[in-house]
Design an enzyme around this catalytic site. Structure first.
Site, PDB file in Angstrom:
ATOM      1  N   ASN A 297       0.425  12.682 -25.540  1.00  0.00           N
ATOM      2  CA  ASN A 297      -0.412  13.871 -25.363  1.00  0.00           C
ATOM      3  C   ASN A 297      -0.044  15.014 -26.293  1.00  0.00           C
ATOM      4  O   ASN A 297      -0.914  15.770 -26.725  1.00  0.00           O
ATOM      5  CB  ASN A 297      -0.300  14.356 -23.915  1.00  0.00           C
ATOM      6  CG  ASN A 297      -1.065  15.634 -23.665  1.00  0.00           C
ATOM      7  OD1 ASN A 297      -2.289  15.665 -23.762  1.00  0.00           O
ATOM      8  ND2 ASN A 297      -0.350  16.716 -23.351  1.00  0.00           N
TER       9      ASN A 297
ATOM     10  N   GLN B  70      -7.813  18.978 -20.799  1.00  0.00           N
ATOM     11  CA  GLN B  70      -7.631  17.910 -21.778  1.00  0.00           C
ATOM     12  C   GLN B  70      -7.509  18.380 -23.223  1.00  0.00           C
ATOM     13  O   GLN B  70      -7.144  17.579 -24.088  1.00  0.00           O
ATOM     14  CB  GLN B  70      -8.770  16.899 -21.656  1.00  0.00           C
ATOM     15  CG  GLN B  70      -8.761  16.184 -20.300  1.00  0.00           C
ATOM     16  CD  GLN B  70      -9.679  14.993 -20.238  1.00  0.00           C
ATOM     17  OE1 GLN B  70     -10.728  14.971 -20.880  1.00  0.00           O
ATOM     18  NE2 GLN B  70      -9.289  13.992 -19.466  1.00  0.00           N
TER      19      GLN B  70
ATOM     20  N   ASP C 101      -0.798  20.357 -28.371  1.00  0.00           N
ATOM     21  CA  ASP C 101      -1.680  19.313 -27.852  1.00  0.00           C
ATOM     22  C   ASP C 101      -2.327  18.513 -28.975  1.00  0.00           C
ATOM     23  O   ASP C 101      -3.171  19.023 -29.723  1.00  0.00           O
ATOM     24  CB  ASP C 101      -2.763  19.956 -26.979  1.00  0.00           C
ATOM     25  CG  ASP C 101      -3.411  18.962 -26.043  1.00  0.00           C
ATOM     26  OD1 ASP C 101      -2.738  18.527 -25.097  1.00  0.00           O
ATOM     27  OD2 ASP C 101      -4.588  18.613 -26.267  1.00  0.00           O
TER      28      ASP C 101
ATOM     29  N   ARG D 140       4.951   3.625 -19.609  1.00  0.00           N
ATOM     30  CA  ARG D 140       4.532   4.665 -18.683  1.00  0.00           C
ATOM     31  C   ARG D 140       3.988   5.792 -19.553  1.00  0.00           C
ATOM     32  O   ARG D 140       4.702   6.357 -20.385  1.00  0.00           O
ATOM     33  CB  ARG D 140       5.709   5.151 -17.843  1.00  0.00           C
ATOM     34  CG  ARG D 140       5.345   6.226 -16.805  1.00  0.00           C
ATOM     35  CD  ARG D 140       5.859   7.576 -17.204  1.00  0.00           C
ATOM     36  NE  ARG D 140       5.643   8.591 -16.178  1.00  0.00           N
ATOM     37  CZ  ARG D 140       5.705   9.891 -16.395  1.00  0.00           C
ATOM     38  NH1 ARG D 140       5.972  10.363 -17.609  1.00  0.00           N
ATOM     39  NH2 ARG D 140       5.504  10.747 -15.425  1.00  0.00           N
TER      40      ARG D 140
ATOM     41  N   ASP E 217       2.951   9.335 -20.151  1.00  0.00           N
ATOM     42  CA  ASP E 217       3.127  10.676 -19.613  1.00  0.00           C
ATOM     43  C   ASP E 217       1.858  11.504 -19.822  1.00  0.00           C
ATOM     44  O   ASP E 217       1.179  11.378 -20.840  1.00  0.00           O
ATOM     45  CB  ASP E 217       4.308  11.344 -20.333  1.00  0.00           C
ATOM     46  CG  ASP E 217       4.609  12.730 -19.825  1.00  0.00           C
ATOM     47  OD1 ASP E 217       5.126  12.847 -18.704  1.00  0.00           O
ATOM     48  OD2 ASP E 217       4.311  13.703 -20.551  1.00  0.00           O
TER      49      ASP E 217
ATOM     50  N   HIS F  46      -4.280  14.472 -19.233  1.00  0.00           N
ATOM     51  CA  HIS F  46      -4.536  15.510 -20.227  1.00  0.00           C
ATOM     52  C   HIS F  46      -5.108  14.931 -21.514  1.00  0.00           C
ATOM     53  O   HIS F  46      -5.257  15.654 -22.505  1.00  0.00           O
ATOM     54  CB  HIS F  46      -3.258  16.305 -20.497  1.00  0.00           C
ATOM     55  CG  HIS F  46      -2.772  17.034 -19.280  1.00  0.00           C
ATOM     56  ND1 HIS F  46      -3.313  18.231 -18.878  1.00  0.00           N
ATOM     57  CD2 HIS F  46      -1.848  16.710 -18.350  1.00  0.00           C
ATOM     58  CE1 HIS F  46      -2.719  18.632 -17.764  1.00  0.00           C
ATOM     59  NE2 HIS F  46      -1.837  17.721 -17.417  1.00  0.00           N
TER      60      HIS F  46
ATOM     61  N   GLU G  59       0.461   8.404 -15.887  1.00  0.00           N
ATOM     62  CA  GLU G  59       0.699   9.547 -15.011  1.00  0.00           C
ATOM     63  C   GLU G  59      -0.590  10.352 -14.882  1.00  0.00           C
ATOM     64  O   GLU G  59      -1.002  11.044 -15.815  1.00  0.00           O
ATOM     65  CB  GLU G  59       1.814  10.436 -15.563  1.00  0.00           C
ATOM     66  CG  GLU G  59       2.133  11.588 -14.614  1.00  0.00           C
ATOM     67  CD  GLU G  59       2.878  12.732 -15.270  1.00  0.00           C
ATOM     68  OE1 GLU G  59       3.517  13.498 -14.534  1.00  0.00           O
ATOM     69  OE2 GLU G  59       2.803  12.876 -16.511  1.00  0.00           O
TER      70      GLU G  59
ATOM     71  N   ASN H 148       9.692  10.767  -7.878  1.00  0.00           N
ATOM     72  CA  ASN H 148       9.908  10.524  -9.299  1.00  0.00           C
ATOM     73  C   ASN H 148      10.719  11.681  -9.882  1.00  0.00           C
ATOM     74  O   ASN H 148      11.106  12.608  -9.168  1.00  0.00           O
ATOM     75  CB  ASN H 148       8.588  10.285 -10.042  1.00  0.00           C
ATOM     76  CG  ASN H 148       7.798  11.559 -10.313  1.00  0.00           C
ATOM     77  OD1 ASN H 148       8.124  12.643  -9.826  1.00  0.00           O
ATOM     78  ND2 ASN H 148       6.738  11.440 -11.092  1.00  0.00           N
TER      79      ASN H 148
ATOM     80  N   ARG I  79       8.111   1.105  -7.686  1.00  0.00           N
ATOM     81  CA  ARG I  79       9.173   1.631  -8.548  1.00  0.00           C
ATOM     82  C   ARG I  79      10.126   2.462  -7.694  1.00  0.00           C
ATOM     83  O   ARG I  79       9.680   3.297  -6.906  1.00  0.00           O
ATOM     84  CB  ARG I  79       8.591   2.508  -9.657  1.00  0.00           C
ATOM     85  CG  ARG I  79       9.639   3.093 -10.615  1.00  0.00           C
ATOM     86  CD  ARG I  79       9.004   4.078 -11.592  1.00  0.00           C
ATOM     87  NE  ARG I  79       8.481   5.251 -10.912  1.00  0.00           N
ATOM     88  CZ  ARG I  79       7.607   6.101 -11.441  1.00  0.00           C
ATOM     89  NH1 ARG I  79       7.131   5.894 -12.660  1.00  0.00           N
ATOM     90  NH2 ARG I  79       7.181   7.150 -10.756  1.00  0.00           N
TER      91      ARG I  79
END
EC number: 3.2.1.1
Length: 493
Positions: A117, A168, A177, A205, A207, A211, A244, A307, A342
Site C-alpha cells: 500500500n 484508498q 500512498d 499476509r 497489510d 486501502h 488485512e 494480532n 493463526r
C-alpha cells in the site's frame, strides 16, 4: 472468438482466486503461528526444534523488506518501507532464504507480511534504511526501488472513513500512498513478491489491503509466479493470500470486495471471542459460532484471538496479559471447526510503541527458554504455552470431524465433541463444573492435554475415564489454573 476469450479469462480468474485460499499445509497440520519480530535464524531453529515436531503448519513472519530506522526502534518501523532489499533487523536475504528452506524441509510453511500500500511516512531530511539505503520520504523519493513522486497518489489525509476515495487514495497515518494502478508500481510490487516466491515462501499476509482497490490487487495477485516446486509445492500451485481488511460490519470498503481474491482477516472473530471469554457474552451462544455470527465463510476467514495490532488496543480483545481467559479463548478457537487459524507469539510490551527485546546496540535478541521450554527474556511465546501447543495437536488430531454432542448449562459452562476424535469442556462460571458428559470417544482413559502431557504412556495432568457409552466424569473447578479440559484420540493412556 471474443466470447470464448472472455469466458476463458473469467474461468482463469476464478480458478486463481480459489487457489489463493489454499495455504499448502503438510498432512493434517492446520495452524499458523505469527512469530512477531523474530530473527530469521531463530525462526529456522524454532521450525526444526519445536514447530515441526509439535505439528504447526506455518509461520507468519514480520516484513522482510528494508525499512526506516526510527528512534528507539519501535515495532512499527518494520511497516515503513524504504526499499525492497531483503535486509531488516531480522536478518539479510541469505539468512531469510536459509530459514525458508529449513522450515519447508520440516513441513512448516512461511507466509510473509508484505507492504504493497505504501512506503515510509514523513522524515526530516534524508532517511536511512536498515540496508543503508537513503530516501527522502517527504519528497516521495525512494531511489532504492526506485520510486518518485509520480508513483504515488497526491498527498491527502484520511479525515472521513466513510469516503472511499480517502480510504484508498489518501495517506494512512501519513504513510506515502502508492498508486497501484501505475504500471511501474505494479511491476515493482510483482517483482518483489516473485522474488520471495523464488526463495520458497508459501504466501503472503497483505497489510492494509482495504486501502488498495480490489481490482488493482487482483491484477497483482494474478500476475504472480506459481510457487517454487523446489520447495515441495506441487506444480501450478498459487501463493496463499490473506488480506488485512478491518471491517466491523458498517465499513464503506467491505471485506466482501476482497474475499474472492484470497482469505480475509476476520476481525469480528477476535472481538467476539474476547467478549465471550471476558464474560460479556454467555458461552452457550457459541454453539452457532462462525457464519451464524455474521462472519465470513470458513474457507475465506483468517481467524485469530489477537494480532500484533489489536493486542495493543483497549477493548474486548484478549491478549497474554489475561492468561486464563486467553488460553480458554485460544482453546475454543482451535477446537471449533471454523476459519483458517493463526495463533499469536508476542513479546512483552508496556505501551503501544515498545520495541522487541533488544540489546544496547538495538539489535534484536534471541529468545531464551527455561527448563519447561517457556521464553524468559522479554519474549512471551504464547505458542510455547502447553495449553496452546497442545491444542494445535488437538486440532491436527480431529482435523475435519464435525461438531457433535453440544452441551451447556444455559450459561458459561459448555462442552462439545469433534466427531469421535476429540472432546472439549469449558467452565467460565464462578462455580465448579462437575458433570457426567458425553465425550463421544471410544471407551478408555484419556489424558487432558490442557493440564498435562502424555509421556511414556502416563498422563502428567488430569485424566478422564470414558465408559462404553462414551460418557466420562468431567470436573473443572472455578479456581482451577485452566478453565478448559481437552481430550483426543491421540492422547489415550
Amino acid at each position: 472468438m471474443f466470447k470464448f476469450a472472455l469466458t476463458q479469462t473469467l474461468c482463469l480468474a476464478g480458478s486463481l482466486s480459489l487457489a489463493q485460499h489454499n495455504p499448502h499445509w503438510w498432512g493434517n497440520r492446520n495452524t499458523i503461528v505469527h512469530l512477531f519480530e523474530w530473527k530469521w535464524s531463530d525462526i529456522a531453529q524454532e521450525c526444526e526444534s519445536f514447530l515441526g515436531p509439535r505439528g504447526f503448519a506455518g509461520v507468519q513472519v514480520s516484513p522482510v523488506n528494508e525499512n526506516i530506522i526510527a528512534a528507539g526502534r519501535p515495532w512499527w518501523e518494520r511497516y515503513q518501507p524504504i526499499s525492497y532489499k531483503l535486509t531488516t533487523r531480522s536478518g539479510n536475504e541469505e539468512e531469510f532464504g536459509d530459514m525458508v528452506r529449513r522450515c519447508n524441509d520440516v513441513g512448516v510453511r512461511i507466509y510473509v507480511d508484505v507492504l504493497l500500500n505504501h512506503m515510509s511516512g514523513d522524515f526530516d531530511g534524508v532517511a536511512v534504511g536498515t540496508a543503508g539505503t537513503e530516501a527522502e520520504p517527504r519528497k516521495k523519493s525512494f531511489p532504492g526501488v526506485p520510486y518518485t513522486a509520480q508513483d504515488f497518489h497526491p498527498t491527502c489525509e484520511i479525515t472521513d472513513w466513510n469516503d472511499r476515495f480517502q480510504v484508498q487514495q489518501c495517506e494512512l497515518v501519513g504513510l506515502k500512498d502508492l498508486d497501484q494502478s501505475s504500471d511501474w508500481v505494479r511491476s515493482k510490487l510483482i517483482e518483489f513478491l516473485d522474488h520471495l516466491i523464488e526463495l520458497g515462501v508459501a504466501g503472503f499476509r497483505v497489510d492494509a489491503a482495504k486501502h488498495m482497490a480490489s481490482e488493482d490487487l487482483e491484477y497483482i495477485y494474478s500476475s504472480l509466479s506459481n510457487l517454487n516446486i523446489d520447495h515441495g509445492f506441487p506444480h501450478n500451485s498459487r501463493p496463499f493470500i490473506f488480506q488485512e481488511v478491518i471491517d466491523h460490519g458498517h465499513e464503506t470498503v467491505s471485506r466482501d470486495e476482497y474475499k474472492d481474491l484470497g482469505a480475509v482477516t476476520e476481525f469480528r472473530f477476535s472481538e467476539e471471542i474476547g467478549n465471550a471469554f471476558r464474560g460479556n457474552n454467555a458461552l452457550k451462544w457459541l454453539q452457532s459460532w462462525g457464519t451464524g455470527w455474521g462472519f465470513l465463510p470458513s474457507g475465506q476467514a483468517l481467524t485469530f484471538v489477537d494480532n500484533h495490532d489489536n493486542q495493543r488496543d483497549a477493548g474486548a480483545v484478549l491478549n497474554y496479559k489475561s492468561p486464563r481467559q486467553y488460553k480458554m479463548a485460544t482453546a475454543f478457537h482451535l477446537a471449533y471447526p471454523y476459519g483458517i487459524s493463526r495463533v499469536m507469539s508476542s513479546f512483552a510490551f508496556d505501551d503501544h510503541d515498545t520495541p522487541p527485546p533488544q540489546d544496547a546496540q538495538e539489535r534484536i535478541i534471541s529468545p531464551e527458554f527455561d527448563e519447561d521450554g517457556a521464553c524468559v527474556n522479554g519474549w512471551i511465546c504464547e505458542h510455547r504455552w502447553r495449553q496452546i501447543y497442545a491444542m494445535v495437536g488437538f486440532k491436527n488430531a480431529v482435523r475435519d470431524a464435525e461438531i457433535t454432542g453440544w452441551w451447556d448449562n444455559g450459561d458459561n459452562q459448555i462442552s462439545f465433541c469433534r466427531g469421535n476424535k476429540g472432546f472439549l469442556a469449558f467452565n467460565n462460571n464462578l462455580y465448579d463444573l462437575s458433570q457426567d458428559l458425553n465425550t463421544c470417544l471410544p471407551a478408555g482413559t484419556y489424558c487432558d492435554v490442557i493440564s498435562g502431557s502424555l509421556i511414556d504412556g502416563s498422563c502428567t495432568g488430569k485424566s478422564v475415564t470414558v465408559n462404553d457409552n462414551g460418557y466420562g466424569y468431567i470436573h473443572i473447578g472455578s479456581d482451577d489454573f485452566d478453565g478448559v479440559l481437552a481430550l483426543h484420540v491421540d492422547a489415550k493412556v
